[in-house]
Design an enzyme around this catalytic site. Structure first.
Site, PDB file in Angstrom:
ATOM      1  N   ARG A  11       0.843  -0.843  -0.143  1.00  0.00           N
ATOM      2  CA  ARG A  11      -0.088  -0.497   0.221  1.00  0.00           C
ATOM      3  C   ARG A  11       1.108   1.595  -0.415  1.00  0.00           C
ATOM      4  O   ARG A  11       2.249   1.197   0.044  1.00  0.00           O
ATOM      5  CB  ARG A  11      -0.888  -0.205   1.254  1.00  0.00           C
ATOM      6  CG  ARG A  11      -1.784  -1.311   1.563  1.00  0.00           C
ATOM      7  CD  ARG A  11      -2.326  -1.465   2.537  1.00  0.00           C
ATOM      8  NE  ARG A  11      -3.651  -1.727   2.910  1.00  0.00           N
ATOM      9  CZ  ARG A  11      -3.227  -3.411   3.714  1.00  0.00           C
ATOM     10  NH1 ARG A  11      -1.540  -3.546   3.717  1.00  0.00           N
ATOM     11  NH2 ARG A  11      -4.366  -4.400   3.276  1.00  0.00           N
ATOM     12  N   LYS A  36      -1.505  -2.517   7.706  1.00  0.00           N
ATOM     13  CA  LYS A  36      -2.997  -2.139   8.190  1.00  0.00           C
ATOM     14  C   LYS A  36      -2.923  -2.658   9.903  1.00  0.00           C
ATOM     15  O   LYS A  36      -2.857  -4.473   9.760  1.00  0.00           O
ATOM     16  CB  LYS A  36      -4.426  -2.337   7.223  1.00  0.00           C
ATOM     17  CG  LYS A  36      -4.641  -1.131   6.113  1.00  0.00           C
ATOM     18  CD  LYS A  36      -6.728  -1.831   5.983  1.00  0.00           C
ATOM     19  CE  LYS A  36      -5.989  -1.112   4.728  1.00  0.00           C
ATOM     20  NZ  LYS A  36      -7.651  -1.038   4.363  1.00  0.00           N
ATOM     21  N   HIS A 108      -3.132   2.631  -6.288  1.00  0.00           N
ATOM     22  CA  HIS A 108      -3.534   1.219  -5.908  1.00  0.00           C
ATOM     23  C   HIS A 108      -3.608   0.446  -6.893  1.00  0.00           C
ATOM     24  O   HIS A 108      -3.510  -0.677  -6.892  1.00  0.00           O
ATOM     25  CB  HIS A 108      -4.782   1.849  -5.343  1.00  0.00           C
ATOM     26  CG  HIS A 108      -4.982   0.776  -4.500  1.00  0.00           C
ATOM     27  ND1 HIS A 108      -5.096   0.132  -3.542  1.00  0.00           N
ATOM     28  CD2 HIS A 108      -6.541  -0.268  -5.120  1.00  0.00           C
ATOM     29  CE1 HIS A 108      -5.485  -0.934  -2.597  1.00  0.00           C
ATOM     30  NE2 HIS A 108      -6.390  -1.579  -3.419  1.00  0.00           N
ATOM     31  N   ARG A 111      -0.988  -1.915  -6.628  1.00  0.00           N
ATOM     32  CA  ARG A 111      -1.028  -3.151  -6.101  1.00  0.00           C
ATOM     33  C   ARG A 111      -1.936  -3.963  -6.585  1.00  0.00           C
ATOM     34  O   ARG A 111      -2.018  -5.557  -6.166  1.00  0.00           O
ATOM     35  CB  ARG A 111      -1.988  -2.489  -4.849  1.00  0.00           C
ATOM     36  CG  ARG A 111      -2.373  -3.607  -3.750  1.00  0.00           C
ATOM     37  CD  ARG A 111      -2.686  -2.847  -2.658  1.00  0.00           C
ATOM     38  NE  ARG A 111      -3.650  -3.489  -1.790  1.00  0.00           N
ATOM     39  CZ  ARG A 111      -2.672  -4.143  -0.710  1.00  0.00           C
ATOM     40  NH1 ARG A 111      -1.174  -4.471  -0.784  1.00  0.00           N
ATOM     41  NH2 ARG A 111      -3.360  -4.821   0.046  1.00  0.00           N
ATOM     42  N   HIS A 134      -4.091  -8.425   3.129  1.00  0.00           N
ATOM     43  CA  HIS A 134      -5.735  -9.066   3.241  1.00  0.00           C
ATOM     44  C   HIS A 134      -5.709  -9.428   4.546  1.00  0.00           C
ATOM     45  O   HIS A 134      -5.041 -10.509   5.265  1.00  0.00           O
ATOM     46  CB  HIS A 134      -6.545  -9.604   2.168  1.00  0.00           C
ATOM     47  CG  HIS A 134      -6.359  -8.678   1.214  1.00  0.00           C
ATOM     48  ND1 HIS A 134      -6.630  -8.947  -0.265  1.00  0.00           N
ATOM     49  CD2 HIS A 134      -6.120  -7.853   1.183  1.00  0.00           C
ATOM     50  CE1 HIS A 134      -6.024  -8.178  -1.083  1.00  0.00           C
ATOM     51  NE2 HIS A 134      -5.958  -7.300  -0.700  1.00  0.00           N
ATOM     52  N   TYR A 143      -9.771  -9.780  -7.566  1.00  0.00           N
ATOM     53  CA  TYR A 143      -8.899 -10.356  -8.831  1.00  0.00           C
ATOM     54  C   TYR A 143      -9.407 -11.283  -9.260  1.00  0.00           C
ATOM     55  O   TYR A 143      -8.979 -11.600 -10.727  1.00  0.00           O
ATOM     56  CB  TYR A 143      -7.344 -10.091  -8.284  1.00  0.00           C
ATOM     57  CG  TYR A 143      -7.385  -9.568  -7.142  1.00  0.00           C
ATOM     58  CD1 TYR A 143      -7.248  -8.322  -7.978  1.00  0.00           C
ATOM     59  CD2 TYR A 143      -7.315  -9.433  -5.638  1.00  0.00           C
ATOM     60  CE1 TYR A 143      -7.222  -6.920  -6.636  1.00  0.00           C
ATOM     61  CE2 TYR A 143      -6.657  -8.318  -5.174  1.00  0.00           C
ATOM     62  CZ  TYR A 143      -6.552  -6.816  -5.458  1.00  0.00           C
ATOM     63  OH  TYR A 143      -6.420  -5.878  -5.046  1.00  0.00           O
TER      64      TYR A 143
END
Length: 181
Positions: A11, A36, A108, A111, A134, A143
């Site tokens: 990210r 995150k 993004h 990514r 994730h 995806y």
């Protein structure tokens, strides 16, 4: 910076938070980041990105705890600064590939490009989820839905059966056998 982003799927905040000592080059080359929720993860690096990263700290005279990618004053790059650099390179690439002019290219996208290249290489979605940091595998479903090659492979697997169309009519022999049961 952009090559690292595409290869690792970091990210923007993860990318701009990297210090020089967050990369390991040579045997077991990888980059460590905090994502995150302060989740730590390590992503492997391929040889071309290692070569770029090997030269970069020397070029900018970075010490271990300095930012890997920073402003002229040594501060952390902003999201806008990363987007501006990407836009500059996208415009230059559009000269050779005019179809890029129609595309909305933002950080993004790098990514997503990483995720799609992993998926097209046959990497399992659980590994892609781990690679990208994730929280769950469901985040990688987008995806799978976006990849037409997977759908095309599924279509090939459903090639029509060579049986003649029409309703099956058992022979008298088969009917007689069934009556005896």
């Amino acid at each position: 910076m952009l090559a690292l982003a595409v290869q690792t799927g970091l990210r923007v905040t993860e990318l701009t938070s990297l210090n020089c000592d967050d990369t390991t080059l040579g045997e077991g080359a990888a980059v460590r980041c905090e994502g995150k929720g302060r989740k730590q993860r390590t992503v492997p690096l391929d040889r071309p990105v290692q070569n770029l990263l090997g030269a970069w700290p020397n070029e900018r005279a970075g010490r271990r705890f300095d930012r890997l990618f920073c402003t002229r004053t040594g501060r952390r790059l902003s999201r806008d600064a990363v987007a501006q650099r990407l836009s500059t390179h996208a415009q230059a690439a559009a000269r050779a590939c005019p179809s890029l002019l129609d595309k909305s290219i933002h950080p993004h996208v790098l990514r997503r490009s990483c995720a799609m290249s992993l998926l097209q290489a046959g990497v399992d979605t659980t590994v892609i989820a781990l690679w990208l940091g994730h929280a769950g595998v469901r985040s990688t479903d987008a995806y799978v839905h976006a990849d037409m090659t997977i759908k095309e492979k599924a279509l090939v697997l459903t090639a029509p059966v060579t049986a003649r169309p029409g309703r099956y009519q058992p022979s008298d022999k088969v009917l007689a056998f069934l009556d005896r049961l």
